[in-house]
Design a protein around this motif. Structure first.
Motif, PDB file in Angstrom:
ATOM      1  N   ASP A 157      48.418 -32.276  -4.135  1.00 25.95           N
ATOM      2  CA  ASP A 157      49.354 -31.726  -3.021  1.00 25.95           C
ATOM      3  C   ASP A 157      50.369 -31.833  -2.746  1.00 25.95           C
ATOM      4  O   ASP A 157      51.423 -31.241  -2.405  1.00 25.95           O
ATOM      5  N   LYS A 158      50.997 -32.992  -4.050  1.00 29.44           N
ATOM      6  CA  LYS A 158      52.384 -33.633  -3.610  1.00 29.44           C
ATOM      7  C   LYS A 158      53.043 -32.634  -4.608  1.00 29.44           C
ATOM      8  O   LYS A 158      54.174 -32.012  -4.443  1.00 29.44           O
ATOM      9  N   GLU A 159      52.361 -32.042  -5.885  1.00 28.86           N
ATOM     10  CA  GLU A 159      53.121 -31.033  -6.487  1.00 28.86           C
ATOM     11  C   GLU A 159      53.192 -29.483  -5.637  1.00 28.86           C
ATOM     12  O   GLU A 159      54.556 -28.918  -5.485  1.00 28.86           O
ATOM     13  N   ILE A 160      52.211 -29.404  -5.062  1.00 24.99           N
ATOM     14  CA  ILE A 160      52.213 -27.936  -4.418  1.00 24.99           C
ATOM     15  C   ILE A 160      53.828 -27.790  -3.134  1.00 24.99           C
ATOM     16  O   ILE A 160      54.877 -27.242  -2.835  1.00 24.99           O
ATOM     17  N   GLN A 197      53.445 -20.722  -9.538  1.00 23.40           N
ATOM     18  CA  GLN A 197      52.939 -21.730  -9.806  1.00 23.40           C
ATOM     19  C   GLN A 197      51.872 -22.538  -8.951  1.00 23.40           C
ATOM     20  O   GLN A 197      51.374 -23.112  -8.843  1.00 23.40           O
ATOM     21  N   ILE A 198      52.757 -22.153  -7.415  1.00 25.44           N
ATOM     22  CA  ILE A 198      51.769 -22.725  -6.514  1.00 25.44           C
ATOM     23  C   ILE A 198      50.464 -21.763  -6.058  1.00 25.44           C
ATOM     24  O   ILE A 198      49.734 -22.613  -6.032  1.00 25.44           O
ATOM     25  N   VAL A 199      50.647 -20.392  -6.371  1.00 24.78           N
ATOM     26  CA  VAL A 199      48.904 -19.839  -6.865  1.00 24.78           C
ATOM     27  C   VAL A 199      47.840 -21.087  -7.374  1.00 24.78           C
ATOM     28  O   VAL A 199      47.073 -20.980  -7.556  1.00 24.78           O
ATOM     29  N   ASP A 200      48.601 -20.742  -9.192  1.00 25.88           N
ATOM     30  CA  ASP A 200      47.769 -21.096  -9.679  1.00 25.88           C
ATOM     31  C   ASP A 200      47.371 -22.679  -9.836  1.00 25.88           C
ATOM     32  O   ASP A 200      46.481 -23.231  -9.612  1.00 25.88           O
ATOM     33  N   LEU A 201      48.242 -23.933  -8.732  1.00 24.84           N
ATOM     34  CA  LEU A 201      48.018 -24.980  -8.647  1.00 24.84           C
ATOM     35  C   LEU A 201      46.750 -25.276  -7.346  1.00 24.84           C
ATOM     36  O   LEU A 201      45.884 -26.568  -7.415  1.00 24.84           O
ATOM     37  N   ASP A 202      46.978 -24.150  -6.618  1.00 26.65           N
ATOM     38  CA  ASP A 202      46.245 -24.107  -5.086  1.00 26.65           C
ATOM     39  C   ASP A 202      44.692 -23.971  -5.902  1.00 26.65           C
ATOM     40  O   ASP A 202      43.686 -24.296  -4.998  1.00 26.65           O
ATOM     41  N   ALA A 203      44.450 -22.555  -7.303  1.00 24.95           N
ATOM     42  CA  ALA A 203      43.449 -22.640  -7.213  1.00 24.95           C
ATOM     43  C   ALA A 203      42.466 -23.150  -8.321  1.00 24.95           C
ATOM     44  O   ALA A 203      41.600 -24.026  -7.432  1.00 24.95           O
ATOM     45  N   LYS A 204      43.676 -24.692  -8.670  1.00 28.53           N
ATOM     46  CA  LYS A 204      42.634 -25.718  -9.287  1.00 28.53           C
ATOM     47  C   LYS A 204      42.328 -26.245  -8.449  1.00 28.53           C
ATOM     48  O   LYS A 204      41.114 -27.046  -7.945  1.00 28.53           O
ATOM     49  N   ARG A 205      43.056 -26.424  -7.189  1.00 27.30           N
ATOM     50  CA  ARG A 205      43.543 -27.649  -5.923  1.00 27.30           C
ATOM     51  C   ARG A 205      41.619 -26.801  -5.488  1.00 27.30           C
ATOM     52  O   ARG A 205      40.872 -27.927  -4.734  1.00 27.30           O
ATOM     53  N   ASN A 206      41.649 -25.446  -5.595  1.00 26.37           N
ATOM     54  CA  ASN A 206      40.307 -25.428  -5.080  1.00 26.37           C
ATOM     55  C   ASN A 206      38.653 -25.481  -6.035  1.00 26.37           C
ATOM     56  O   ASN A 206      37.915 -25.985  -5.071  1.00 26.37           O
ATOM     57  N   GLN A 207      38.779 -25.694  -6.714  1.00 30.93           N
ATOM     58  CA  GLN A 207      37.962 -25.913  -7.825  1.00 30.93           C
ATOM     59  C   GLN A 207      37.319 -27.199  -7.389  1.00 30.93           C
ATOM     60  O   GLN A 207      36.489 -27.800  -7.581  1.00 30.93           O
ATOM     61  N   ASN A 208      38.883 -28.529  -7.427  1.00 32.99           N
ATOM     62  CA  ASN A 208      38.678 -29.599  -7.501  1.00 32.99           C
ATOM     63  C   ASN A 208      37.642 -30.347  -5.908  1.00 32.99           C
ATOM     64  O   ASN A 208      36.964 -30.341  -6.077  1.00 32.99           O
TER      65      ASN A 208
END
Length: 133
Positions: free
Chosen positions: A85-88, A29-40
């Motif tokens: 950021d908060k979720e990660i 889940q951290i990896v997935d959220l980080d990928a979304k953060r990079n897209q943002n």
């Protein structure tokens, strides 16, 4: 009929497996959220390069594109970044506890230095003053 010893071993293995699966799920889940953060980040960077703030921009939501005002789009992406950021950070804190529980269940010692946190700006300045003497 299963012997009490075999049942105890089976319960132990199930517990360890469940804890390990929880750790792996959080990592994924951290990896997935980080990928979304990079897209943002990529989207914000593209908006910064955009010269005209008055023009509408195309934003992708799932599998469709929507035309939105530039400032509203930037604000929306920045809010999403804050949320990510908060979720990660929340997941990373939970991950530390889950790894410790997994190690405890396996009979291994707790990881040393695993709960370290970085110095904030004030602490860093104070440390520099102390080191200068």
């Amino acid at each position: 009929m299963v012997s009490p010893e075999a049942e105890r071993v089976l319960r132990y293995l199930v517990e360890v497996e469940e804890l390990a699966e929880a750790v792996l799920a959080d990592k994924r889940q951290i990896v997935d959220l980080d990928a979304k953060r990079n897209q943002n980040r990529e989207g914000l960077r593209a908006l910064q390069k955009e010269l005209s703030l008055s023009e509408d921009v195309m934003v992708c939501f799932g599998n469709m594109f929507i035309k939105m005002p530039h400032p509203q789009t930037k604000e929306m992406i920045e809010k999403d970044q804050d949320h990510l950021d908060k979720e990660i950070e929340r997941l990373r804190k939970q991950l530390k506890m889950k790894v410790n529980r997994l190690f405890e269940a396996q009979g291994k010692p707790e990881l040393k230095g695993f709960n370290l946190t970085p110095l904030n700006q004030d602490e860093l300045k104070a440390l520099k003053v102390i080191l200068k003497g």
